[in-house]
Design an enzyme around this catalytic site. Structure first.
Site: not given
Ligand code: M6R
Length: 606
Positions: A2, A27, A74, A98-99, A478, A482, A485, A501, A601
């Site tokens: 948020c 956010r 959020w 926020n929290g 990674e 990607k 998400e 395994h 984000k």
């Molecule tokens: O701002 P940060 O790098 O600490 O964020 C960490 C993760 O939330 C962030 O990398 C998240 O996994 C991304 N959406 C991945 O693309």
């Protein structure tokens, strides 16, 4: 997560609140809302979804008033709809939060017994009623101090009051909050980014503090309600680009920007004249560090894993890595000769910050690898290594990932050299290769068309796998992250050698499997593992680097070849096709690429 904003001014504030909410959308984007005060009334507008819905649904003219608060959400407690959207208001008090309030169920029961009526499913609404209740018996400062004591959990708050038409209260515990200073107006915001277009003069609240903001005055208080003085920081007014330019999405722009952001990073750390790495003001002697622990979340965690391979290759340091949300609750054995490195694009991730906080409380050596240098993680670390990528707006991290691994790689070679664990010639060669990296990334970015057609196969499949060994394993993780998400396709990243395994059972006819097999020291082993999945009917997309030697394997569905360089740097190049695969797969599905569902984000809740 948020985002919150508050403005107290001598002129109407709703337009500026709306603009700030657009900036804060990274956010959270489940809902948005604004409340202003005018003519003795609280005016409130809220909409499900994006800020643009709020803008479409309401005429800003209905929101007169020189004081107001706004919020992007959020969702944590309660579904994302307009009832659960903030602000939440009683007759007299309106709150943005926020929290998470951990004791909200108990407080709600208690307040309901006292006659308070609740409209939403949120934890936030208890704050509204608690303040309302406390104001019956106490003056403002005391009522706030008492309310904050009754709340368990984390929060950043913005509060306005119907009968106090000139002020906003801000409070912080756990979630970040900044105060900004302008001409005849003052601000409250989740971060300096939301306030940057209005001011570069900022004060950050510390945990337990609160403030009272008027248009011409700001006062700060500690957790006992005692007035305190705080410093005003002047932020760099460096122009940063927040628009998409000719690109359809921020993510596309951020992928294409990588040669430039890497070049900037390299320029910041490498001295061209003597071909050396400059890390200025490193606060410890090299002999004081015998081990390194790298901590992060999501993509940042993958950067830590990547760095582990390099640190182990180039130094004899003990290297540990950890996911921040695990680290913070484990019984860690702190060691004073360990360097604790916190990797975070935003520098505000709650779990990573909490892990840093624990290390600081144990008086450990802490270092931040961040993009946002004004962030909480940067401010509270002993030492900061910025990644110099410029703002990353797309929720899926791309250029920040390459920026993080660049800085960690530079740190690894520097420490290797300072510890006399790599020869000077090797050190010099590695720096020379590094300087060539942006050009290689530029060339690798040209593989666009091949990936566009490959992306459709991933979209049609039930699930997919991403395999790699050694330096390629973190990149496989990674790549899978990607894809899931952005295009909501099940994707699993795995060490190629582990397939037999268990996960090999998942492979069935036509399942797309990405195999990262650059021609490094793991190449032959990875190709054998690849044959195991090919034999079971997988549709293998092999990603390797250019070579005159043919790949000795049959029945590979597609092959993509990135540029060639030394083994250490191949992970940078392998990342590019995976970023593009996720991008095109989401594009074909018509999904919201810059704001994937359920995500935000900056993850400022635990
Ligand atoms: O701002 P940060 O790098 O600490 O964020 C960490 C993760 O939330 C962030 O990398 C998240 O996994 C991304 N959406 C991945 O693309």
């Amino acid at each position: 997560m948020c985002g919150i904003i508050g403005i107290s001014s001598n002129k109407p504030v709703s337009a500026n609140i709306m603009n700030s909410l657009k900036k804060l959308e990274y956010r959270g984007y489940d809902s948005a809302g604004i409340a202003t005060l005018s003519d003795g009334n609280i005016n409130e507008v809220k909409s499900e979804g994006r800020v643009e819905n709020l803008e479409k649904n309401f005429d800003l003219k209905v929101l007169s008033g020189n004081i107001g608060i706004g919020h992007v959400r959020w969702a944590t407690h309660g579904v994302p709809n307009s009832i659960n959207a903030h602000p939440h208001s009683s007759e007299n008090v309106s709150v943005v939060h926020n929290g998470i309030i951990e004791n909200s169920t108990l407080l709600k029961k208690h307040l309901t017994n006292q006659g308070h009526k609740f409209k939403s499913q949120t934890d936030t609404e208890v704050i509204v009623h608690l303040i309302t209740e406390n104001l019956k018996s106490f003056e403002l400062q005391e009522a706030i101090t008492k309310t904050l004591k009754q709340l368990h959990g984390s929060f950043a708050l913005g509060v306005i009051f119907k009968d106090k038409p000139d002020l906003i209260v801000g409070a912080r515990r756990g979630s970040p909050l900044a105060v900004g200073y302008g001409p005849n107006e003052n601000y409250l915001g989740s971060d300096s980014y939301a306030l940057k277009s209005m001011t570069n003069k900022i004060t950050y609240l510390e945990d337990g503090e609160f403030c009272i903001i008027k248009k011409d005055e700001v006062n700060f208080f500690n957790n006992k309600g005692k007035k305190i003085n705080k410093k005003i920081l002047e932020l760099t007014s460096k122009e940063e680009s927040y628009d998409k330019g000719d690109f359809k999405h921020f993510m596309a722009k951020e992928i294409e920007e990588q040669p430039v952001t890497l070049k900037t990073g390299i320029k910041e750390y490498i001295n061209n004249i003597n071909n050396d790495i400059n890390i200025y003001n490193f606060p410890w002697k090299i002999e004081e560090i015998n081990s390194i622990t790298l901590i992060g979340c999501g993509t940042a965690y993958h950067s830590c894993l990547m760095a582990k391979y390099w640190f182990e290759e180039l130094t004899s340091l003990d290297v540990n890595i950890d996911i921040a949300s695990e680290f913070r609750y484990r019984k860690n054995r702190f060691k004073s000769d360990t360097l604790y490195v916190f990797v975070s694009q935003s520098g505000e991730t709650a779990d990573t910050y909490a892990a840093l906080d624990i290390c600081n409380k144990n008086k450990m050596k802490t270092c931040a690898v961040v993009n946002v240098i004004e962030s909480s993680i940067a401010r509270d670390s002993n030492f900061v290594l910025p990644i110099h990528c410029g703002p990353e707006i797309g929720v899926a991290s791309t250029k920040a990932f390459l920026g993080q691994i660049l800085v960690l790689y530079i740190l690894a070679i520097k420490l290797g050299s300072l510890r006399n664990e790599i020869e000077n010639k090797v050190y010099q060669d590695k720096i020379k290769d590094l300087k060539n990296l942006p050009t290689l990334i530029e060339k690798t970015l040209l593989i666009d068309n091949d990936i566009q057609s490959i992306a459709s196969t991933f979209n049609e499949a039930k699930g997919s796998m991403f395999l790699g060994r050694g330096f390629s394993y973190p990149i496989a993780l990674e790549g899978a992250l990607k894809l899931k998400e952005l295009s909501y396709v099940h994707a699993e990243g795995y060490p190629a050698g582990e397939m037999k395994h268990g996960p090999l059972a998942l492979i069935e006819e036509g399942m797309p499997v990405v195999v990262l097999a650059p021609r490094d020291s793991y190449y032959k082993k990875t190709i054998s593992n690849m044959q195991e999945v090919v034999a079971r009917g997988a549709k293998v997309l092999l990603i390797t680097n250019k070579s005159t030697d043919e790949v000795l394997s049959e029945n590979i569905w597609e092959t993509i070849e990135v540029e060639s360089t030394n083994d250490d740097l191949l992970p940078f190049l392998l990342t590019i096709p995976l970023q593009k695969l996720a991008y095109y797969s989401a594009l074909k599905k018509g999904y919201d690429i810059d704001k994937p569902r359920n995500l935000a984000k900056s993850v400022t809740v635990e």
